[in-house]
Design a protein around this motif. Structure first.
Motif, PDB file in Angstrom:
ATOM      1  N   LEU A 165       0.833  -1.198   0.000  1.00  0.00           N
ATOM      2  CA  LEU A 165       0.000   0.000   0.000  1.00  0.00           C
ATOM      3  C   LEU A 165       0.869   1.249   0.000  1.00  0.00           C
ATOM      4  N   ASN A 166       1.124   1.765  -1.196  1.00  0.00           N
ATOM      5  CA  ASN A 166       1.862   3.010  -1.338  1.00  0.00           C
ATOM      6  C   ASN A 166       1.035   3.996  -2.145  1.00  0.00           C
ATOM      7  N   ARG A 204       2.829   0.866   6.165  1.00  0.00           N
ATOM      8  CA  ARG A 204       3.486   1.069   4.877  1.00  0.00           C
ATOM      9  C   ARG A 204       2.949   2.306   4.178  1.00  0.00           C
ATOM     10  N   LEU A 205       1.641   2.555   4.289  1.00  0.00           N
ATOM     11  CA  LEU A 205       1.081   3.769   3.694  1.00  0.00           C
ATOM     12  C   LEU A 205       1.656   5.008   4.373  1.00  0.00           C
ATOM     13  N   ALA A 206       1.671   5.015   5.696  1.00  0.00           N
ATOM     14  CA  ALA A 206       2.214   6.173   6.419  1.00  0.00           C
ATOM     15  C   ALA A 206       3.671   6.405   6.034  1.00  0.00           C
ATOM     16  N   GLY A 215       3.754  13.567   0.936  1.00  0.00           N
ATOM     17  CA  GLY A 215       3.084  14.403   1.915  1.00  0.00           C
ATOM     18  C   GLY A 215       3.948  14.802   3.084  1.00  0.00           C
ATOM     19  N   ARG A 216       5.251  14.579   2.967  1.00  0.00           N
ATOM     20  CA  ARG A 216       6.152  14.811   4.100  1.00  0.00           C
ATOM     21  C   ARG A 216       6.086  16.240   4.628  1.00  0.00           C
ATOM     22  N   ASN A 217       6.188  17.231   3.752  1.00  0.00           N
ATOM     23  CA  ASN A 217       6.204  18.619   4.211  1.00  0.00           C
ATOM     24  C   ASN A 217       4.935  18.968   4.971  1.00  0.00           C
ATOM     25  N   TRP A 249      11.321  -0.910   7.832  1.00  0.00           N
ATOM     26  CA  TRP A 249      10.268  -0.844   6.816  1.00  0.00           C
ATOM     27  C   TRP A 249       9.417   0.408   6.976  1.00  0.00           C
ATOM     28  N   PHE A 250       9.469   1.032   8.148  1.00  0.00           N
ATOM     29  CA  PHE A 250       8.615   2.183   8.438  1.00  0.00           C
ATOM     30  C   PHE A 250       9.435   3.339   8.996  1.00  0.00           C
ATOM     31  N   GLU A 251      10.696   3.431   8.606  1.00  0.00           N
ATOM     32  CA  GLU A 251      11.630   4.336   9.275  1.00  0.00           C
ATOM     33  C   GLU A 251      11.169   5.784   9.274  1.00  0.00           C
TER      34      GLU A 251
END
Length: 277
Positions: A165-166, A204-206, A215-217, A249-251
């Motif tokens: 899920l990306n 994984r989506l987050a 959506g990082r910023n 996997w979720f770093e």
């Protein structure tokens, strides 16, 4: 801009698929009762190739989106470091078709039109991928995320998990009123509980949402809002996390203290149980 290598690989696969393309064009022509041609796209198709089926005399009239196994690429490489199974070609087609049959009527996946031994055709939606939306405007995260999480919750409530899920596997409507999920190429291992499969999807989506040029910023500017949206949609969970889950996997979820703390609370995970990077 597409890389020359990616374009070259697409062209090679397109040539390999010549016989299969003609067969699928014939089958879809019978279904649609008109001559059909397949036009190669460079959309992400994982280990397969994605085509748009259109009328021969009207290329703007798209009839279906077609996923096709490519000879020589039908067995996906193993991924020993991830808790998911990379399926061979025919099984990818089967899993995706089954997911579409189960989810399309709920509005969270495209409608399945046809399925063959090495291909499937589904209803084509002219919607952008979430990855493309966020690449252009990170702050559209707040418009898209509620409907995307709604779609995921509906998917899970109806017995389907994704395992890849990306943002590239989610399409969002132009007005952000709906989202659909595509590309069900991976299967969960039998030893992994459904509960943990669902947690893997959310994490994984987050992780992917927090990628630069996604959506990082927006999320880092308002991390509490990011956490709250997930908290509203993720079902209540217990405590503990399986040994096969690794923080690597979720770093990106751990890079912001508010988000990291929030996800430990949402998913019922004690801080000591995250495996150190």
């Amino acid at each position: 801009m597409r890389s020359p290598l990616r374009l070259f690989n697409a062209w090679i696969d397109h040539q390999r698929l010549a016989d299969r393309r003609r067969e699928v064009e014939w089958q879809l022509g019978v279904l649609f009762k008109q001559a059909v041609r397949l036009r190669l796209t460079l959309s992400g198709g994982g280990f397969d190739r994605i085509y748009l089926a259109h009328q021969v005399d009207a290329e703007n009239q798209v009839l279906a989106c077609v996923r096709m196994n490519c000879p020589g690429c039908e067995r996906a490489p193993d991924e020993p470091d991830l808790p998911r199974i990379a399926l061979p070609g025919e099984y990818r087609i089967h899993r995706e078709a089954r997911a579409y049959r189960r989810l399309a009527s709920l509005g969270v996946a495209p409608r399945l039109i046809a399925r063959g031994e090495y291909f499937l055709a589904n209803h084509w939606l002219p919607w952008p991928r979430l990855s493309d939306v966020l690449r252009l405007q990170s702050d559209r995260l707040w418009d898209a995320l509620p409907v995307v999480l709604d779609a995921i919750r509906t998917m899970h409530d109806n017995g389907v998990v994704h395992m890849d899920l990306n943002c590239g596997n989610v399409l969002v409507s132009p007005d952000f009123s709906a989202a659909v999920i595509i590309d069900f190429e991976f299967a969960p291992p039998r030893t992994m509980s459904e509960f943990d499969q669902q947690r893997f999807d959310y994490l994984r989506l987050a992780h992917n949402l927090l990628k630069p040029r996604r959506g990082r910023n927006a999320a880092f500017q308002d991390p509490a809002r990011f956490v709250e949206l997930f908290a509203q949609h993720v079902p209540e969970t217990g405590v503990g996390i399986p040994a096969e889950f690794h923080a690597a996997w979720f770093e990106r979820v751990f890079e912001n203290e508010v988000i990291s703390t929030g996800f430990r609370e949402i998913l019922g995970v004690r801080a000591s149980q995250w495996i150190s990077l």
